[in-house]
Enzyme design. Structure first.
Site, PDB file in Angstrom:
ATOM      1  N   ARG A 229       0.933  -1.196  -0.166  1.00  0.00           N
ATOM      2  CA  ARG A 229       0.152  -0.173   0.339  1.00  0.00           C
ATOM      3  C   ARG A 229       1.184   1.594  -0.043  1.00  0.00           C
ATOM      4  O   ARG A 229       2.309   1.465   0.230  1.00  0.00           O
ATOM      5  CB  ARG A 229      -0.941  -0.130   1.268  1.00  0.00           C
ATOM      6  CG  ARG A 229      -2.231  -0.591   1.389  1.00  0.00           C
ATOM      7  CD  ARG A 229      -3.290  -0.123   0.028  1.00  0.00           C
ATOM      8  NE  ARG A 229      -4.127  -1.024   0.185  1.00  0.00           N
ATOM      9  CZ  ARG A 229      -4.740  -2.410  -0.775  1.00  0.00           C
ATOM     10  NH1 ARG A 229      -3.763  -2.364  -1.724  1.00  0.00           N
ATOM     11  NH2 ARG A 229      -5.718  -2.774  -0.707  1.00  0.00           N
ATOM     12  N   HIS A 277      -1.518   0.770  -9.397  1.00  0.00           N
ATOM     13  CA  HIS A 277      -1.735   0.013  -9.071  1.00  0.00           C
ATOM     14  C   HIS A 277      -3.085  -1.164  -9.544  1.00  0.00           C
ATOM     15  O   HIS A 277      -3.588  -1.580  -9.222  1.00  0.00           O
ATOM     16  CB  HIS A 277      -3.094   0.435  -7.807  1.00  0.00           C
ATOM     17  CG  HIS A 277      -3.399   0.004  -6.794  1.00  0.00           C
ATOM     18  ND1 HIS A 277      -3.260   0.221  -5.600  1.00  0.00           N
ATOM     19  CD2 HIS A 277      -3.572  -1.491  -6.294  1.00  0.00           C
ATOM     20  CE1 HIS A 277      -4.202  -0.120  -4.296  1.00  0.00           C
ATOM     21  NE2 HIS A 277      -4.235  -1.745  -5.322  1.00  0.00           N
TER      22      HIS A 277
HETATM   23  P1  NDP Z   1      -2.108 -11.284   4.080  1.00  0.00           P
HETATM   24  O1  NDP Z   1      -3.313 -10.679   5.158  1.00  0.00           O
HETATM   25  O2  NDP Z   1      -2.274 -13.220   4.598  1.00  0.00           O
HETATM   26  O3  NDP Z   1      -0.322 -11.818   4.572  1.00  0.00           O
HETATM   27  C1  NDP Z   1       0.295 -10.505   5.536  1.00  0.00           C
HETATM   28  C2  NDP Z   1       1.826 -10.503   5.771  1.00  0.00           C
HETATM   29  O4  NDP Z   1       1.980  -9.063   5.986  1.00  0.00           O
HETATM   30  C3  NDP Z   1       1.092 -11.650   7.193  1.00  0.00           C
HETATM   31  O5  NDP Z   1       2.827 -12.365   7.090  1.00  0.00           O
HETATM   32  C4  NDP Z   1       1.556 -10.717   8.562  1.00  0.00           C
HETATM   33  O6  NDP Z   1       2.494 -11.985   9.246  1.00  0.00           O
HETATM   34  C5  NDP Z   1       2.600  -9.289   7.508  1.00  0.00           C
HETATM   35  N1  NDP Z   1       2.387  -8.324   8.791  1.00  0.00           N
HETATM   36  C6  NDP Z   1       1.706  -7.887   8.900  1.00  0.00           C
HETATM   37  N2  NDP Z   1       2.026  -6.751  10.203  1.00  0.00           N
HETATM   38  C7  NDP Z   1       3.144  -7.277   9.821  1.00  0.00           C
HETATM   39  C8  NDP Z   1       3.928  -6.271  11.277  1.00  0.00           C
HETATM   40  N3  NDP Z   1       3.809  -5.312  11.824  1.00  0.00           N
HETATM   41  N4  NDP Z   1       5.352  -6.518  11.110  1.00  0.00           N
HETATM   42  C9  NDP Z   1       5.539  -6.984   9.983  1.00  0.00           C
HETATM   43  N5  NDP Z   1       4.946  -7.847   9.981  1.00  0.00           N
HETATM   44  C10 NDP Z   1       3.987  -7.790   9.241  1.00  0.00           C
HETATM   45  O7  NDP Z   1      -2.174 -10.467   2.913  1.00  0.00           O
HETATM   46  P2  NDP Z   1      -1.804 -10.601   1.672  1.00  0.00           P
HETATM   47  O8  NDP Z   1      -0.640 -11.734   1.573  1.00  0.00           O
HETATM   48  O9  NDP Z   1      -3.370 -11.331   1.269  1.00  0.00           O
HETATM   49  O10 NDP Z   1      -1.610  -9.345   1.637  1.00  0.00           O
HETATM   50  C11 NDP Z   1      -0.846  -8.014   1.779  1.00  0.00           C
HETATM   51  C12 NDP Z   1      -1.283  -6.987   1.589  1.00  0.00           C
HETATM   52  O11 NDP Z   1      -1.263  -7.124  -0.714  1.00  0.00           O
HETATM   53  C13 NDP Z   1      -2.294  -6.481   0.930  1.00  0.00           C
HETATM   54  O12 NDP Z   1      -3.155  -6.623   2.154  1.00  0.00           O
HETATM   55  C14 NDP Z   1      -2.667  -5.436   0.606  1.00  0.00           C
HETATM   56  O13 NDP Z   1      -2.844  -3.963   0.996  1.00  0.00           O
HETATM   57  C15 NDP Z   1      -2.317  -5.816  -0.547  1.00  0.00           C
HETATM   58  N6  NDP Z   1      -2.705  -5.740  -2.079  1.00  0.00           N
HETATM   59  C16 NDP Z   1      -1.922  -5.700  -3.146  1.00  0.00           C
HETATM   60  C17 NDP Z   1      -2.146  -5.586  -4.661  1.00  0.00           C
HETATM   61  C18 NDP Z   1      -2.093  -4.933  -5.092  1.00  0.00           C
HETATM   62  O14 NDP Z   1      -2.396  -4.461  -6.462  1.00  0.00           O
HETATM   63  N7  NDP Z   1      -0.729  -3.846  -5.378  1.00  0.00           N
HETATM   64  C19 NDP Z   1      -3.448  -6.336  -4.784  1.00  0.00           C
HETATM   65  C20 NDP Z   1      -3.858  -7.255  -3.781  1.00  0.00           C
HETATM   66  C21 NDP Z   1      -3.224  -6.753  -2.229  1.00  0.00           C
HETATM   67  P3  NDP Z   1       1.485 -12.448  10.277  1.00  0.00           P
HETATM   68  O15 NDP Z   1       2.369 -13.850   9.032  1.00  0.00           O
HETATM   69  O16 NDP Z   1       2.708 -12.632  11.559  1.00  0.00           O
HETATM   70  O17 NDP Z   1       0.564 -12.736  10.118  1.00  0.00           O
HETATM   71  C1  OXD Z   2      -6.252  -4.891  -3.125  1.00  0.00           C
HETATM   72  C2  OXD Z   2      -7.069  -5.435  -3.910  1.00  0.00           C
HETATM   73  O1  OXD Z   2      -6.848  -4.743  -2.021  1.00  0.00           O
HETATM   74  O2  OXD Z   2      -6.689  -5.025  -5.596  1.00  0.00           O
HETATM   75  O3  OXD Z   2      -4.849  -3.171  -3.699  1.00  0.00           O
HETATM   76  O4  OXD Z   2      -6.970  -6.711  -4.363  1.00  0.00           O
END
Ligand code: NDP
Ligand code: OXD
Length: 314
Positions: A229, A277
């Site tokens: 993000r 994005h």
């Molecule tokens: P998940 O919830 O499956 O994974 C999030 C990961 O981040 C986990 O490993 C979590 O740790 C880690 N995390 C969260 N908070 C912290 C912290 N404070 N310190 C260290 N690690 C942390 O999310 P996804 O993998 O499904 O998606 C990740 C992000 O990708 C989404 O939230 C979204 O913002 C972004 N996204 C962007 C897109 C785009 O097109 N650009 C499309 C889709 C998603 P733990 O394993 O310990 O829980």
């Molecule tokens: C996001 C998505 O979270 O496109 O950015 O799923």
């Protein structure tokens, strides 16, 4: 029982057709177009809905966020106390892994330098270290991070990961929490960011963090790749780090303000790859199928999957 669709930026007619195609005759209401009884709404499919809308639905049973990241939704302080389900979908995960791999290879294989040489009609062999000589660090070992790990390991990169809680991921070194961050950064040449935006992660990609990345790597300087993000990154710090050589290059799919304003100095740079994005655009029909399958399971009394932890914010 009615399904509410509330995503002001999306093409409502196309989504109505997609939902209807799989909804098995359930009634559908589109916020902003249809008159509906708030008490009839059991499920809401949303992307950045108007603040307060969901609080006005007394019989709501679940909110389905039409994206993987829930930061914008969670910013609505009036959200009712019902499960929030986020997108976890193999199509979306695969698209993100494509984008991450494209960016990692772009920097490892010196693609930006070759494009500049091509423009200048120059036949020059730019250095391009083997994958096995490059250390990739993935921040976020969730659904998306773990899938990218598999492909990057297969390509031969030295991969490590960082997460909030301690995780074991086959084939890679893992680090966690604040205590594990410095060691993770110190061994990272290409930093791939797949974190959610939460109170803990906002602004994490800043000057202090960039200064801790490895400076002795095969690429001649660390590279930042962010598809998590925009709120994770301090854009002024990225620009300053690029100018100072603290960062060698960056690939950014997300920004503090989207669309990225035309006046942003990021546009001008030949050491920055910008995508709007689109790293992982979801297949809308696949999302609708997955959501309706979850609704059917919920109606059979089964637990919803991919429910957001409200305390953690993701
Ligand atoms: P998940 O919830 O499956 O994974 C999030 C990961 O981040 C986990 O490993 C979590 O740790 C880690 N995390 C969260 N908070 C912290 C912290 N404070 N310190 C260290 N690690 C942390 O999310 P996804 O993998 O499904 O998606 C990740 C992000 O990708 C989404 O939230 C979204 O913002 C972004 N996204 C962007 C897109 C785009 O097109 N650009 C499309 C889709 C998603 P733990 O394993 O310990 O829980
Ligand atoms: C996001 C998505 O979270 O496109 O950015 O799923």
């Amino acid at each position: 029982m009615t399904i509410l669709f509330a995503a002001p930026e999306f093409d409502a007619d196309a989504w109505r057709r997609r939902i209807a195609a799989v909804a098995g005759g359930r009634a559908i209401a589109v916020e902003g177009s249809d008159a509906y009884d708030p008490a009839a709404i059991r499920y809401a499919l949303v992307w950045q809905p108007p603040a307060g809308l969901l609080a006005a639905l007394p019989n709501l049973e679940a909110i389905f966020n039409l994206g993987a990241g829930v930061d914008r939704l969670m910013a609505d302080t009036t959200l009712p106390d019902v499960p929030i389900v986020r997108v976890v979908d193999p199509n979306l995960t695969g698209r993100m892994t494509e984008w991450v791999t494209l960016q990692v290879l772009t920097h490892q294989r010196s693609a930006l330098a070759f494009l500049a040489r091509q423009k200048a009609h120059e036949w020059v062999e730019e250095a391009s270290p083997a994958a096995s000589a490059v250390r990739v660090g993935i921040m976020g070992l969730g659904e998306l991070g773990r899938d990218a790990v598999e492909v990057l390991v297969r390509l031969g990169f030295q991969v490590a990961g960082w997460s909030r809680s301690a995780r074991t991921v086959p084939g890679i070194e893992t680090h966690s929490g604040a205590a594990g961050l410095d060691a993770f950064l110190a061994r990272t040449d290409i930093l791939v960011v797949l974190l959610p935006l939460t109170d803990e992660t906002r602004g994490i990609l800043n000057a202090g963090l960039f200064a801790k990345l490895a400076r002795d790597g095969a690429l001649g300087g660390p590279v930042l790749i962010n598809a998590g993000r925009g709120g994770l990154q301090v854009e002024a710090d990225i620009l300053a780090a690029l100018d100072a050589g603290v960062l060698k290059a960056a690939s950014l799919d997300v920004f503090g303000t989207e669309p990225l304003p035309a006046t942003s100095p990021l546009w001008e740079r030949d050491d920055v790859v910008i995508t709007p994005h689109v790293a992982a655009i979801s297949d809308p029909s696949a999302l609708c199928r997955g959501i309706v399958a979850q609704i059917e399971a919920h109606e059979r009394g089964e637990e919803l999957k991919h429910v957001v932890d409200r305390a953690l914010g993701y």
